[in-house]
Design an enzyme around this catalytic site. Structure first.
Site, short mmCIF file in Angstrom:
data_model
loop_
_atom_site.label_atom_id
_atom_site.label_comp_id
_atom_site.label_asym_id
_atom_site.label_seq_id
_atom_site.Cartn_x
_atom_site.Cartn_y
_atom_site.Cartn_z
CD GLU A 105 -14.72 -37.82 -3.57
OE1 GLU A 105 -14.22 -36.70 -3.87
OE2 GLU A 105 -15.92 -37.96 -3.28
CG ASP A 164 -11.56 -30.24 18.23
OD1 ASP A 164 -10.67 -30.56 19.03
OD2 ASP A 164 -12.52 -29.50 18.53
#
Length: 554
Positions: A274, A214
């Site tokens: 990751e 957002d």
């Protein structure tokens, strides 16, 4: 064939890290999707119950709007605990079950992460405002008043008025770009950044496939708190409530869009990298610099994967010329970045009403949307052709609409509950009174009704999504504009040795189209009805034509 037996022993299939490129993403607004416990409010268990509907559309992923703990003054976009589910929506166990169900159905799950601000009821803010020396004193944006007691500068809130609110406890102002109950976090503080990266890891560890982020261009403010200059009235182009809110009267040079933001986005991308096959859609809210920021934020492969585009969320009619102008700008500016297109969402009037198009017109622009270069977000109910619902003042929930009624009626009209069946006053959404009324006119457009009708809007969406996914050229390919005038929009989509010609008649009259040089074969897999004769191709009103180079057709 037993695939497990035929697979070489020890071979591990690597996840498709590029799955998001060209993906179709379905946005769920949890409060309004399905109520499972009879309190009139949708919840995570309800989403699980209706997940097959999303899978049957053929989309790649589901984006779930906020479900975190919150006082719900902005319906979840005011977070009071980033690591828990609000009891209104269920529990962390329900969320884990939702992830499992989605993955069983082949759907990725993106969650709406709101990092720029929290609720003023978040423990971080409660501690921060208690005094100027506590451990979190600098976790939010605090500033002294001017000598006359007025706010530190002229920055405005998107929800109206000054973006500064006085705290008598601290005897300072704090910054809020949205509601005064949504104080902005101070990203200049490295501890804040570390904590928010930890929040992202928390949800990635639970199995989410990425985030819709957002207001990512609001993360960092100008340290010097310089005043924003005035914006030329001719440049005002806000998509939400421009008729009542002077927010777009400023050139927002200092309260957002700061260059330091790029480094935080790189840090967030490093965390996501990751994990296998994770993506992020960044929402860039800016009327003047949106495309420039989208290009910056998605370039280089080290920041956002894609950015949510606002160009088609306005009331500007979706003509061939309009599409052409926007696409030309994107092709010239986006570079190696990537857009995510949408016509509707939880913040704007549904496009079925906003553009006042008939059914054929709505289907045509859906065909355009699903043929563009970029990824696509669909908003719940769009696949049913839902129009904006009328919500009476006494039923309003949105603080934005309550404040500016009646000139601006807020966002409740696009947030009313999904109609699942027609023979129930609540459309099968809930056995109790819903938090917003179900629009009577939506009942006949219910999922059950349209599932039984092969000519329905719902079946159109299913077929058009399947058509998009049948061509790598449509999902991952480049775009070359051919024609954007006289009511005809046409372009080529190209990927590898595959080339697809796409043409759209955006008028109410029949028009001929001209194919590029070469041998072309019409693909009738798309749900449109062009007229192909020995003399060429004529497009009836609001129809589309797709053709592959002969060697590429399938």
């Amino acid at each position: 064939m037993n695939l497990m037996q035929d697979m070489p022993k020890g071979k591990i299939i690597a996840p498709d890290t590029d799955w998001w490129r060209g993906a179709v993403i379905y946005q769920v607004y949890p409060r309004s999707f399905q109520d499972s416990n009879g309190d009139g409010i949708g919840d995570l268990a309800g989403i699980i119950h209706r997940m097959e509907h999303i899978a049957e559309l053929g989309v790649d992923a589901v984006w779930i709007s906020p479900f975190f703990r919150s006082p719900m003054l902005d319906f979840g976009y005011d977070v009071s605990d980033y690591r828990d589910v609000d009891p209104m929506f269920g529990s962390l166990g329900d969320f884990d079950a939702l992830i499992a169900r989605a993955h069983d159905l082949g759907l990725k799950v993106l969650i709406d992460l709101v990092l720029s601000h929290t609720s003023n009821q978040h423990p971080w803010f409660q501690e921060s405002q208690s005094n100027t020396t506590n451990a979190k004193a600098d976790w939010y944006v605090w500033a002294d008043a001017k000598p006359d007691g007025t706010p530190p500068n002229n920055w405005l809130s998107i929800f109206g008025g000054s973006s500064w609110e006085w705290s008598g406890e601290r005897m300072q102002y704090y910054l809020h770009n949205f509601l005064k109950e949504q104080p902005d976090l101070n990203f200049h503080n490295p501890d804040v950044q570390e904590e928010l990266l930890s929040v992202a890891r928390f949800w990635l560890d639970r199995g989410v496939d990425g985030f819709r982020l957002d207001t990512i261009n609001f993360y960092i403010h100008d340290k010097q708190l310089r005043d924003n200059p005035a914006l030329d009235p001719a440049a005002r182009n806000a998509t939400i409530a421009p008729e009542v809110n002077p927010y777009n009267w400023q050139d927002h040079l200092y309260d957002k869009n700061q260059p330091e933001n790029l480094e935080f986005l790189r840090r967030l991308r490093a965390v996501m990298d990751e994990y296998p096959a994770v993506t992020a859609v960044g929402e860039v809210g800016d009327g003047q610099y949106g495309l420039q920021l989208q290009a910056e934020y998605t370039s280089g492969g080290d920041k956002m994967h894609m950015c949510y585009s606002f160009e088609f969320l306005s009331g500007q009619p979706p003509t061939a010329e309009r599409f052409g102008a926007v696409l030309l700008d994107y092709e010239n500016e986006i570079g190696d970045g990537w857009a995510c297109w949408a016509f509707s969402n939880h913040d704007v009037v549904r496009h079925a009403s906003r553009w006042n198009l008939g059914e054929q017109g709505r289907r045509l622009i859906t065909g355009v949307l699903l043929s563009l270069r970029g990824s696509v977000c669909l908003y719940q109910g769009e696949e049913l052709g839902l129009t904006e619902a009328y919500v009476a003042y006494e039923d309003l929930q949105d603080p934005y609409g309550i404040r500016f009624w009646p000139k601006f009626k807020g966002r409740d009209g696009c947030r009313t509950p999904m109609p699942w069946i027609a023979d129930n006053q609540n459309g099968g959404f809930s056995d109790a009174k819903p938090w917003l009324p179900v629009a009577v006119e939506h009942l006949s457009q219910s999922v059950a009704n349209q599932s039984q009708n092969p000519d329905s809007t719902l079946h159109f969406y299913r077929r058009m999504i399947a058509f998009r996914q049948s061509y790598d050229a449509l999902t991952k390919g480049s775009l070359e504009l051919l024609n954007t005038s006289d009511g005809i929009l046409s372009f080529l989509r190209m990927h590898g040795d595959q080339t697809l010609f796409c043409a759209f008649n955006m008028t109410g009259g029949a028009l001929p189209i001209t194919l590029p040089d070469g041998v072309w074969t019409q693909d009738r897999g798309a749900p449109f009805e062009p007229l192909e004769t020995d003399n060429g191709v004529t497009l009836p009103p609001f129809q589309a034509y797709f053709a592959a180079r002969a060697a590429d057709s399938h």
